[in-house]
Design a protein around this motif. Structure first.
Motif, mmCIF file in Angstrom:
data_model
loop_
_atom_site.group_PDB
_atom_site.id
_atom_site.type_symbol
_atom_site.label_atom_id
_atom_site.label_comp_id
_atom_site.label_asym_id
_atom_site.label_seq_id
_atom_site.Cartn_x
_atom_site.Cartn_y
_atom_site.Cartn_z
ATOM 1 N N GLU A 105 -39.479 -18.169 56.343
ATOM 2 C CA GLU A 105 -40.239 -16.331 56.961
ATOM 3 C C GLU A 105 -41.617 -16.932 57.190
ATOM 4 N N ILE A 106 -42.045 -18.153 56.978
ATOM 5 C CA ILE A 106 -43.024 -18.986 57.250
ATOM 6 C C ILE A 106 -42.844 -19.092 58.753
ATOM 7 N N CYS A 107 -41.538 -19.786 58.662
ATOM 8 C CA CYS A 107 -41.862 -19.933 60.441
ATOM 9 C C CYS A 107 -41.293 -19.207 61.879
ATOM 10 N N ASP A 108 -41.358 -18.350 61.470
ATOM 11 C CA ASP A 108 -41.169 -16.924 62.006
ATOM 12 C C ASP A 108 -42.696 -16.104 62.245
ATOM 13 N N GLU A 109 -42.831 -16.546 61.096
ATOM 14 C CA GLU A 109 -44.314 -15.477 60.722
ATOM 15 C C GLU A 109 -44.941 -16.208 62.449
ATOM 16 N N ARG A 110 -45.239 -17.543 62.514
ATOM 17 C CA ARG A 110 -45.657 -18.760 63.067
ATOM 18 C C ARG A 110 -45.645 -18.727 64.536
ATOM 19 N N LEU A 111 -44.052 -18.698 65.065
ATOM 20 C CA LEU A 111 -43.461 -18.424 65.888
ATOM 21 C C LEU A 111 -43.963 -17.141 66.311
ATOM 22 N N ALA A 112 -43.749 -16.172 66.475
ATOM 23 C CA ALA A 112 -44.699 -14.528 66.840
ATOM 24 C C ALA A 112 -46.421 -14.838 67.203
ATOM 25 N N GLY A 120 -47.387 -15.718 70.450
ATOM 26 C CA GLY A 120 -48.561 -15.101 71.780
ATOM 27 C C GLY A 120 -49.515 -15.657 72.487
ATOM 28 N N VAL A 121 -50.317 -16.270 71.463
ATOM 29 C CA VAL A 121 -51.769 -16.768 71.470
ATOM 30 C C VAL A 121 -51.372 -17.521 73.015
ATOM 31 N N ALA A 122 -50.193 -18.852 73.025
ATOM 32 C CA ALA A 122 -50.000 -18.799 74.223
ATOM 33 C C ALA A 122 -50.588 -18.076 75.329
ATOM 34 N N LEU A 143 -56.908 -12.801 65.750
ATOM 35 C CA LEU A 143 -55.676 -13.666 66.043
ATOM 36 C C LEU A 143 -56.482 -15.183 65.654
ATOM 37 N N VAL A 144 -57.501 -15.952 65.734
ATOM 38 C CA VAL A 144 -57.930 -16.679 64.876
ATOM 39 C C VAL A 144 -57.885 -16.984 63.820
ATOM 40 N N VAL A 145 -57.973 -16.250 62.731
ATOM 41 C CA VAL A 145 -57.548 -15.819 61.269
ATOM 42 C C VAL A 145 -56.081 -15.508 60.823
ATOM 43 N N ALA A 146 -55.476 -15.020 61.845
ATOM 44 C CA ALA A 146 -53.810 -15.154 61.996
ATOM 45 C C ALA A 146 -53.578 -16.236 61.629
ATOM 46 N N MET A 147 -53.852 -17.505 62.934
ATOM 47 C CA MET A 147 -53.679 -18.701 63.454
ATOM 48 C C MET A 147 -53.733 -19.310 62.174
ATOM 49 N N THR A 148 -55.056 -19.682 61.468
ATOM 50 C CA THR A 148 -55.859 -19.736 60.165
ATOM 51 C C THR A 148 -54.766 -20.170 59.216
ATOM 52 N N GLN A 149 -54.486 -18.478 58.808
ATOM 53 C CA GLN A 149 -53.573 -18.132 58.207
ATOM 54 C C GLN A 149 -52.381 -19.353 58.132
ATOM 55 N N THR A 180 -42.391 -23.947 75.904
ATOM 56 C CA THR A 180 -43.146 -25.547 75.513
ATOM 57 C C THR A 180 -43.727 -25.174 73.871
ATOM 58 N N MET A 181 -44.707 -24.096 74.441
ATOM 59 C CA MET A 181 -44.797 -24.348 72.293
ATOM 60 C C MET A 181 -43.620 -23.341 71.329
ATOM 61 N N THR A 182 -42.414 -22.727 71.872
ATOM 62 C CA THR A 182 -41.166 -22.275 71.300
ATOM 63 C C THR A 182 -41.153 -23.895 71.071
ATOM 64 N N GLU A 183 -41.118 -24.471 72.050
ATOM 65 C CA GLU A 183 -39.867 -25.540 72.026
ATOM 66 C C GLU A 183 -40.703 -26.829 70.814
ATOM 67 N N HIS A 184 -42.316 -26.603 70.862
ATOM 68 C CA HIS A 184 -43.157 -27.158 69.640
ATOM 69 C C HIS A 184 -42.600 -26.627 67.990
ATOM 70 N N LEU A 185 -42.082 -25.496 68.392
ATOM 71 C CA LEU A 185 -42.669 -25.171 66.906
ATOM 72 C C LEU A 185 -40.896 -25.388 66.231
ATOM 73 N N GLN A 186 -40.247 -25.051 66.989
ATOM 74 C CA GLN A 186 -39.058 -25.126 66.255
ATOM 75 C C GLN A 186 -38.725 -26.379 66.725
ATOM 76 N N GLY A 187 -38.971 -27.220 66.787
ATOM 77 C CA GLY A 187 -38.822 -29.026 66.324
ATOM 78 C C GLY A 187 -39.629 -28.663 64.922
ATOM 79 N N THR A 188 -40.539 -28.087 64.675
ATOM 80 C CA THR A 188 -41.101 -28.680 63.199
ATOM 81 C C THR A 188 -39.846 -27.605 62.041
ATOM 82 N N GLU A 189 -39.225 -27.056 62.913
ATOM 83 C CA GLU A 189 -37.985 -26.105 61.750
ATOM 84 C C GLU A 189 -37.486 -27.080 61.563
#
Length: 243
Positions: free
Chosen positions: A110-117, A121-123, A175-181, A225-234
């Motif tokens: 769920e944390i990874c899903d939130e980060r992906l969303a 969006g930021v990208a 979005l800065v606050v959301a990204m920081t969290q 690219t962002m999706t690939e980056h985040l899914q790699g971490t997952e």
């Protein structure tokens, strides 16, 4: 390269100390300051601004601030020093996150899903809103990240600044606050796993590709690219975390 010398992004303490918007001001203040400490945005030994200044910046009552500072002190993030030169300081070693045994697949996915969303969006927004001057600052961070792939604490601190810097490209304080969290929650997860330099180098290459896509105004490439980056971490978490 030490964490203290990690490259800096355009993030400033104005983000950390932006007005608290929630009706639950105490909880949000604890979250905001605690996350900033965990991410190194308020580094070890840092003295917080005076109570009056903090109250003005956060837009909260002094009683609320004191409750939050007390909670953070009891949790091991802050300590108070009395007398001349005293004040409230960040501890030298903040407490670690949850034990591995306390993590569940549902929690971390769920944390990874939130980060992906949030980050996709930021990208998207960054493509149309980023300035060349802002992108040059992030370019410098990418170069600095290559210099500290053998020093994970330094790498992670710079990595956080890169991602929060991406959110700043959108011009949205929310979005800065959301990204920081999101980054704070991710830090709690990824400190449990190993960080081979090869993985860090690959991750930073994706950072460079992402900036290239943003600079080229290519939304599709930025999103992929962002999706690939985040899914790699997952994928790494899926392989190394329990469960």
């Amino acid at each position: 390269m030490s964490p203290q010398s990690a490259p800096q992004a355009p993030l400033s303490l104005e983000t950390v100390f932006a007005p608290v918007r929630s009706q639950t001001a105490f909880e949000e203040t604890v979250d905001r300051l605690g996350t900033a400490i965990k991410l190194g945005l308020l580094p070890a030994g840092e003295r917080l601004p005076a109570e009056r200044e903090l109250c003005q910046k956060l837009g909260i009552a002094r009683s609320t601030l004191r409750q939050a500072l007390t909670a953070l002190g009891q949790s091991g993030y802050l300590h108070a020093v009395r007398g001349r030169g005293g004040g409230t300081f960040v501890v030298d070693e903040p407490p670690r996150g949850a034990d591995r045994s306390e993590l569940s697949p549902t929690d971390w996915r769920e944390i990874c899903d939130e980060r992906l969303a949030v980050e996709v969006g930021v990208a998207v927004l960054a493509v149309s809103r980023a300035t060349e001057a802002q992108l040059r600052v992030l370019d410098e961070l990418v170069v600095g990240l290559d210099d500290c792939i053998e020093d994970y604490p330094a790498y992670r601190q710079a990595d956080v600044r890169f991602h929060v810097g991406l959110a700043e490209l959108t011009g949205s304080s929310r979005l800065v606050v959301a990204m920081t969290q999101c980054q704070g929650r991710m830090s709690d997860l990824i400190h449990h796993i190993a960080h081979p330099p090869e993985v860090l180098a690959h991750s930073n290459a994706q950072h460079a590709r992402l900036l290239a896509a943003i600079r080229a105004n290519d939304v599709g490439a930025a999103v992929s690219t962002m999706t690939e980056h985040l899914q790699g971490t997952e994928h790494i978490l899926a392989g190394l975390l329990p469960g």
